[in-house]
Scaffold this motif. Sequence first.
Motif, mmCIF file in Angstrom:
data_model
loop_
_atom_site.group_PDB
_atom_site.id
_atom_site.type_symbol
_atom_site.label_atom_id
_atom_site.label_comp_id
_atom_site.label_asym_id
_atom_site.label_seq_id
_atom_site.Cartn_x
_atom_site.Cartn_y
_atom_site.Cartn_z
ATOM 1 N N PHE A 40 -11.894 -6.666 1.249
ATOM 2 C CA PHE A 40 -10.453 -6.877 1.022
ATOM 3 C C PHE A 40 -10.012 -6.234 -0.279
ATOM 4 O O PHE A 40 -8.923 -5.688 -0.378
ATOM 5 N N ALA A 41 -10.842 -6.315 -1.306
ATOM 6 C CA ALA A 41 -10.477 -5.776 -2.621
ATOM 7 C C ALA A 41 -10.437 -4.248 -2.616
ATOM 8 O O ALA A 41 -9.753 -3.648 -3.446
ATOM 9 N N ASP A 42 -11.151 -3.603 -1.685
ATOM 10 C CA ASP A 42 -11.199 -2.138 -1.633
ATOM 11 C C ASP A 42 -10.154 -1.524 -0.711
ATOM 12 O O ASP A 42 -10.013 -0.313 -0.664
ATOM 13 N N ILE A 43 -9.440 -2.360 0.045
ATOM 14 C CA ILE A 43 -8.505 -1.854 1.050
ATOM 15 C C ILE A 43 -7.076 -2.084 0.567
ATOM 16 O O ILE A 43 -6.704 -3.188 0.192
ATOM 17 N N ARG A 44 -6.282 -1.032 0.626
ATOM 18 C CA ARG A 44 -4.884 -1.066 0.169
ATOM 19 C C ARG A 44 -3.982 -1.602 1.280
ATOM 20 O O ARG A 44 -4.133 -1.258 2.444
ATOM 21 N N CYS A 45 -3.015 -2.428 0.897
ATOM 22 C CA CYS A 45 -2.008 -2.896 1.842
ATOM 23 C C CYS A 45 -1.051 -1.741 2.137
ATOM 24 O O CYS A 45 -0.558 -1.100 1.215
ATOM 25 N N VAL A 46 -0.780 -1.488 3.408
ATOM 26 C CA VAL A 46 0.088 -0.369 3.762
ATOM 27 C C VAL A 46 1.563 -0.670 3.495
ATOM 28 O O VAL A 46 2.374 0.240 3.441
ATOM 29 N N VAL A 47 1.902 -1.941 3.304
ATOM 30 C CA VAL A 47 3.284 -2.301 2.993
ATOM 31 C C VAL A 47 3.492 -2.312 1.485
ATOM 32 O O VAL A 47 4.404 -1.687 0.955
ATOM 33 N N CYS A 48 2.633 -3.028 0.775
ATOM 34 C CA CYS A 48 2.790 -3.171 -0.683
ATOM 35 C C CYS A 48 2.331 -1.916 -1.425
ATOM 36 O O CYS A 48 2.873 -1.583 -2.469
ATOM 37 N N GLN A 49 1.311 -1.265 -0.956
ATOM 38 C CA GLN A 49 0.749 -0.011 -1.450
ATOM 39 C C GLN A 49 0.114 -0.096 -2.828
ATOM 40 O O GLN A 49 -0.714 0.722 -3.154
ATOM 41 N N HIS A 50 0.482 -1.037 -3.653
ATOM 42 C CA HIS A 50 -0.142 -1.154 -4.961
ATOM 43 C C HIS A 50 -1.051 -2.380 -5.021
ATOM 44 O O HIS A 50 -1.648 -2.658 -6.042
ATOM 45 N N GLU A 51 -1.141 -3.111 -3.931
ATOM 46 C CA GLU A 51 -1.966 -4.312 -3.881
ATOM 47 C C GLU A 51 -3.039 -4.161 -2.815
ATOM 48 O O GLU A 51 -2.860 -3.463 -1.822
ATOM 49 N N TYR A 89 -5.454 4.320 9.641
ATOM 50 C CA TYR A 89 -4.393 4.442 8.639
ATOM 51 C C TYR A 89 -4.506 5.665 7.734
ATOM 52 O O TYR A 89 -3.607 5.927 6.956
ATOM 53 N N GLY A 90 -5.608 6.377 7.768
ATOM 54 C CA GLY A 90 -5.798 7.540 6.903
ATOM 55 C C GLY A 90 -6.523 7.168 5.611
ATOM 56 O O GLY A 90 -6.774 5.997 5.332
ATOM 57 N N ASP A 91 -6.840 8.192 4.816
ATOM 58 C CA ASP A 91 -7.577 7.977 3.566
ATOM 59 C C ASP A 91 -6.810 7.124 2.567
ATOM 60 O O ASP A 91 -7.401 6.510 1.684
ATOM 61 N N PHE A 92 -5.507 7.077 2.695
ATOM 62 C CA PHE A 92 -4.668 6.326 1.774
ATOM 63 C C PHE A 92 -5.023 4.840 1.757
ATOM 64 O O PHE A 92 -4.802 4.152 0.768
ATOM 65 N N ILE A 93 -5.589 4.341 2.848
ATOM 66 C CA ILE A 93 -5.871 2.908 2.974
ATOM 67 C C ILE A 93 -6.932 2.435 1.979
ATOM 68 O O ILE A 93 -6.954 1.279 1.608
ATOM 69 N N LEU A 94 -7.772 3.353 1.512
ATOM 70 C CA LEU A 94 -8.824 2.992 0.571
ATOM 71 C C LEU A 94 -8.358 3.234 -0.860
ATOM 72 O O LEU A 94 -7.731 4.237 -1.144
#
Length: 171
Positions: A40-51, A89-94
Amino acid sequence: MRRALLIALAAVGLMAAEPAAAPDRPLADAGQEARARALFADIRCVVCQHESIADSPAGIAGDMRRLVREEIAAGQTDPAIRADLVRRYGDFILFQPPVRPGTWLLWFGPAGLVLLAGAGLALAARRRRPDPVPLTGEEEDRLAALLATEAFRPDPDASRPNPGHEAGPII
């Protein structure tokens, strides 16, 4: 009329709001739950993007937490879970995407900008202003004559740089 319109717009806005995420159900095995929380700590939220999805209150983050837990319970490895999320989701998710040609700008772009700025500063520092040409004898004589005449006076509105110091006239 305006009041009814404002109430209708507020109602539409409330209906369009994202529903609250379902409460998380931790895995029964403590080891698996620890793995899930680490992911969970390594995966970016696609809505919040900074969390991370661990910290995000968004509904999709709750769905992603549930998906990660389901895949861990199904026996998937951490790299396989990350690969599945990247596929979706693409590389952005990490938070730490892999280093490959598609992400070089992301990884090396900031360092390249710093190097480019340093090179620009170095070039600007190397450029020297040309040395001033010394005055000719005729120009020196003319300057001395101008300074000696009373037509040349300092600005009456100017103040001395150091009021307690009595120096010659301010030029």
